[in-house]
Design a protein around this motif. Sequence first.
Motif, PDB file in Angstrom:
ATOM      1  N   ASP A  59      -4.090   8.859   9.941  1.00 37.53           N
ATOM      2  CA  ASP A  59      -5.369   8.455   9.354  1.00 37.53           C
ATOM      3  C   ASP A  59      -5.938   9.552   8.465  1.00 37.53           C
ATOM      4  O   ASP A  59      -6.529   9.276   7.413  1.00 37.53           O
ATOM      5  CB  ASP A  59      -6.378   8.039  10.437  1.00 37.53           C
ATOM      6  CG  ASP A  59      -6.658   9.119  11.478  1.00 37.53           C
ATOM      7  OD1 ASP A  59      -5.869  10.093  11.584  1.00 37.53           O
ATOM      8  OD2 ASP A  59      -7.672   8.993  12.198  1.00 37.53           O
ATOM      9  N   ILE A  60      -5.740  10.816   8.830  1.00 36.08           N
ATOM     10  CA  ILE A  60      -6.190  11.924   7.989  1.00 36.08           C
ATOM     11  C   ILE A  60      -5.380  11.966   6.696  1.00 36.08           C
ATOM     12  O   ILE A  60      -5.940  12.104   5.594  1.00 36.08           O
ATOM     13  CB  ILE A  60      -6.072  13.262   8.747  1.00 36.08           C
ATOM     14  CG1 ILE A  60      -7.035  13.294   9.935  1.00 36.08           C
ATOM     15  CG2 ILE A  60      -6.338  14.442   7.803  1.00 36.08           C
ATOM     16  CD1 ILE A  60      -6.884  14.523  10.816  1.00 36.08           C
ATOM     17  N   VAL A  61      -4.078  11.834   6.803  1.00 32.41           N
ATOM     18  CA  VAL A  61      -3.214  11.875   5.622  1.00 32.41           C
ATOM     19  C   VAL A  61      -3.579  10.766   4.646  1.00 32.41           C
ATOM     20  O   VAL A  61      -3.625  10.977   3.421  1.00 32.41           O
ATOM     21  CB  VAL A  61      -1.735  11.770   6.037  1.00 32.41           C
ATOM     22  CG1 VAL A  61      -0.844  11.598   4.807  1.00 32.41           C
ATOM     23  CG2 VAL A  61      -1.319  13.004   6.820  1.00 32.41           C
ATOM     24  N   ALA A  62      -3.892   9.578   5.171  1.00 27.10           N
ATOM     25  CA  ALA A  62      -4.254   8.458   4.299  1.00 27.10           C
ATOM     26  C   ALA A  62      -5.507   8.775   3.487  1.00 27.10           C
ATOM     27  O   ALA A  62      -5.583   8.438   2.292  1.00 27.10           O
ATOM     28  CB  ALA A  62      -4.474   7.198   5.133  1.00 27.10           C
ATOM     29  N   GLU A  63      -6.495   9.420   4.104  1.00 25.51           N
ATOM     30  CA  GLU A  63      -7.719   9.771   3.378  1.00 25.51           C
ATOM     31  C   GLU A  63      -7.459  10.892   2.370  1.00 25.51           C
ATOM     32  O   GLU A  63      -8.003  10.890   1.263  1.00 25.51           O
ATOM     33  CB  GLU A  63      -8.821  10.174   4.362  1.00 25.51           C
ATOM     34  CG  GLU A  63      -9.250   9.057   5.309  1.00 25.51           C
ATOM     35  CD  GLU A  63      -9.667   7.800   4.566  1.00 25.51           C
ATOM     36  OE1 GLU A  63     -10.675   7.843   3.842  1.00 25.51           O
ATOM     37  OE2 GLU A  63      -8.963   6.772   4.708  1.00 25.51           O
ATOM     38  N   GLN A  64      -6.627  11.850   2.732  1.00 24.89           N
ATOM     39  CA  GLN A  64      -6.287  12.912   1.783  1.00 24.89           C
ATOM     40  C   GLN A  64      -5.534  12.355   0.582  1.00 24.89           C
ATOM     41  O   GLN A  64      -5.738  12.814  -0.549  1.00 24.89           O
ATOM     42  CB  GLN A  64      -5.464  13.993   2.485  1.00 24.89           C
ATOM     43  CG  GLN A  64      -6.255  14.791   3.499  1.00 24.89           C
ATOM     44  CD  GLN A  64      -5.427  15.847   4.190  1.00 24.89           C
ATOM     45  OE1 GLN A  64      -4.194  15.809   4.164  1.00 24.89           O
ATOM     46  NE2 GLN A  64      -6.087  16.803   4.825  1.00 24.89           N
ATOM     47  N   GLU A  65      -4.697  11.365   0.808  1.00 24.16           N
ATOM     48  CA  GLU A  65      -3.985  10.743  -0.315  1.00 24.16           C
ATOM     49  C   GLU A  65      -4.950  10.017  -1.240  1.00 24.16           C
ATOM     50  O   GLU A  65      -4.777  10.050  -2.469  1.00 24.16           O
ATOM     51  CB  GLU A  65      -2.919   9.787   0.228  1.00 24.16           C
ATOM     52  CG  GLU A  65      -1.735  10.516   0.863  1.00 24.16           C
ATOM     53  CD  GLU A  65      -0.734   9.565   1.484  1.00 24.16           C
ATOM     54  OE1 GLU A  65      -1.067   8.361   1.651  1.00 24.16           O
ATOM     55  OE2 GLU A  65       0.378  10.025   1.827  1.00 24.16           O
ATOM     56  N   LYS A  66      -5.973   9.380  -0.679  1.00 24.66           N
ATOM     57  CA  LYS A  66      -6.984   8.736  -1.521  1.00 24.66           C
ATOM     58  C   LYS A  66      -7.711   9.778  -2.367  1.00 24.66           C
ATOM     59  O   LYS A  66      -7.964   9.565  -3.559  1.00 24.66           O
ATOM     60  CB  LYS A  66      -7.998   7.985  -0.658  1.00 24.66           C
ATOM     61  CG  LYS A  66      -7.481   6.754   0.053  1.00 24.66           C
ATOM     62  CD  LYS A  66      -8.590   6.147   0.907  1.00 24.66           C
ATOM     63  CE  LYS A  66      -8.102   5.042   1.799  1.00 24.66           C
ATOM     64  NZ  LYS A  66      -9.176   4.526   2.695  1.00 24.66           N
ATOM     65  N   LEU A  67      -8.048  10.905  -1.754  1.00 28.85           N
ATOM     66  CA  LEU A  67      -8.743  11.961  -2.494  1.00 28.85           C
ATOM     67  C   LEU A  67      -7.858  12.550  -3.583  1.00 28.85           C
ATOM     68  O   LEU A  67      -8.327  12.842  -4.689  1.00 28.85           O
ATOM     69  CB  LEU A  67      -9.191  13.059  -1.525  1.00 28.85           C
ATOM     70  CG  LEU A  67     -10.421  12.737  -0.679  1.00 28.85           C
ATOM     71  CD1 LEU A  67     -10.514  13.677   0.513  1.00 28.85           C
ATOM     72  CD2 LEU A  67     -11.688  12.821  -1.519  1.00 28.85           C
ATOM     73  N   ALA A  68      -6.579  12.735  -3.291  1.00 25.45           N
ATOM     74  CA  ALA A  68      -5.667  13.255  -4.297  1.00 25.45           C
ATOM     75  C   ALA A  68      -5.546  12.285  -5.472  1.00 25.45           C
ATOM     76  O   ALA A  68      -5.430  12.712  -6.635  1.00 25.45           O
ATOM     77  CB  ALA A  68      -4.291  13.506  -3.676  1.00 25.45           C
ATOM     78  N   TRP A  69      -5.604  10.995  -5.187  1.00 27.18           N
ATOM     79  CA  TRP A  69      -5.503   9.955  -6.223  1.00 27.18           C
ATOM     80  C   TRP A  69      -6.754   9.890  -7.088  1.00 27.18           C
ATOM     81  O   TRP A  69      -6.688   9.631  -8.287  1.00 27.18           O
ATOM     82  CB  TRP A  69      -5.275   8.619  -5.527  1.00 27.18           C
ATOM     83  CG  TRP A  69      -5.445   7.389  -6.361  1.00 27.18           C
ATOM     84  CD1 TRP A  69      -4.511   6.794  -7.167  1.00 27.18           C
ATOM     85  CD2 TRP A  69      -6.632   6.580  -6.461  1.00 27.18           C
ATOM     86  NE1 TRP A  69      -5.037   5.667  -7.761  1.00 27.18           N
ATOM     87  CE2 TRP A  69      -6.334   5.518  -7.350  1.00 27.18           C
ATOM     88  CE3 TRP A  69      -7.897   6.653  -5.882  1.00 27.18           C
ATOM     89  CZ2 TRP A  69      -7.268   4.531  -7.674  1.00 27.18           C
ATOM     90  CZ3 TRP A  69      -8.833   5.680  -6.210  1.00 27.18           C
ATOM     91  CH2 TRP A  69      -8.517   4.627  -7.093  1.00 27.18           C
ATOM     92  N   ALA A  70      -7.908  10.172  -6.497  1.00 32.12           N
ATOM     93  CA  ALA A  70      -9.194   9.939  -7.160  1.00 32.12           C
ATOM     94  C   ALA A  70      -9.509  10.997  -8.207  1.00 32.12           C
ATOM     95  O   ALA A  70      -9.228  12.188  -8.032  1.00 32.12           O
ATOM     96  CB  ALA A  70     -10.313   9.901  -6.129  1.00 32.12           C
ATOM     97  N   ASP A  71     -10.112  10.530  -9.301  1.00 30.44           N
ATOM     98  CA  ASP A  71     -10.726  11.428 -10.278  1.00 30.44           C
ATOM     99  C   ASP A  71     -12.196  11.675  -9.943  1.00 30.44           C
ATOM    100  O   ASP A  71     -12.765  12.681 -10.346  1.00 30.44           O
ATOM    101  CB  ASP A  71     -10.648  10.818 -11.679  1.00 30.44           C
ATOM    102  CG  ASP A  71      -9.217  10.530 -12.111  1.00 30.44           C
ATOM    103  OD1 ASP A  71      -8.391  11.455 -12.072  1.00 30.44           O
ATOM    104  OD2 ASP A  71      -8.928   9.371 -12.476  1.00 30.44           O
TER     105      ASP A  71
END
Length: 258
Positions: free
Chosen positions: A80-92
């Motif tokens: 669940d942490i990795v999924a949120e970090q991936e969203k942040l990495a994707w986001a501008d």
Amino acid sequence: MNVLWVFAHPEPRSLSGALRDDGLRTLRALGHAVRESDLYAMKWNPVVGAADFGAEAGDGRLVVGATSARAHARGELSADIVAEQEKLAWADAVVVQFPLWWYGLPAILKGWFDRVFVKGFGYGVRAEDGRTLRYGEGRLAGKRAVVVLTAGAREPSMGPRGVNGALADVLFPVHHGTLFSAGMSVLPPVAVHGADRVPDDEFTEARDLLRERLRTLETDEPIPFRTQNGGDYDEDLVLRPDRAPGGTGLGVHLTRAG
């Protein structure tokens, strides 16, 4: 732009929910790609624990910073942490929306930051020369962030002489101590006051204010916080005497008043 909307309100039919829904529609109509983290709907776990860190947690004393850094580096953080970090990495850009409760974030949102912004991701990032990259630098540098909040207090009472304290001061921990500390450029907030008693005309004003901020998400000037490594602070990270001479308080960490 890629925009992540982090939403922390338990009632989707609330004023906050209505603003979130309109904001997401506005972003999509503007051509932005959108992802969402609706923390209550996700039943997000806000509590840091050994299970976050896989095998790195071991059986001994849990040292959260060091353990989280190793787990992050070795790919052993919980899914669940990795999924949120991936969203942040994707986001501008990241929109962080919450009701202001007791001068701070709802616990579920505070726990999102606690668990997702681990050492090596949200803090504890170092340059090749050994400098610590924070307050304007770091893994999340180059991304924009804006806080959207509702508050029960009327606007005058959150002004410079209001009993509730100036809004900029109340939001300093999340603006400066969290988002800017992790490297993000932080835009002025969108605040809706007197949220428990907003009539239709004031809702329209709040909706239009949010729409305008989202239209200018790429171009709005961020809050002019001083960067840690830009020369304004000495080796003890204290503001140099010739910057805001004689000044104290949170406002000295701005390059100009505002």
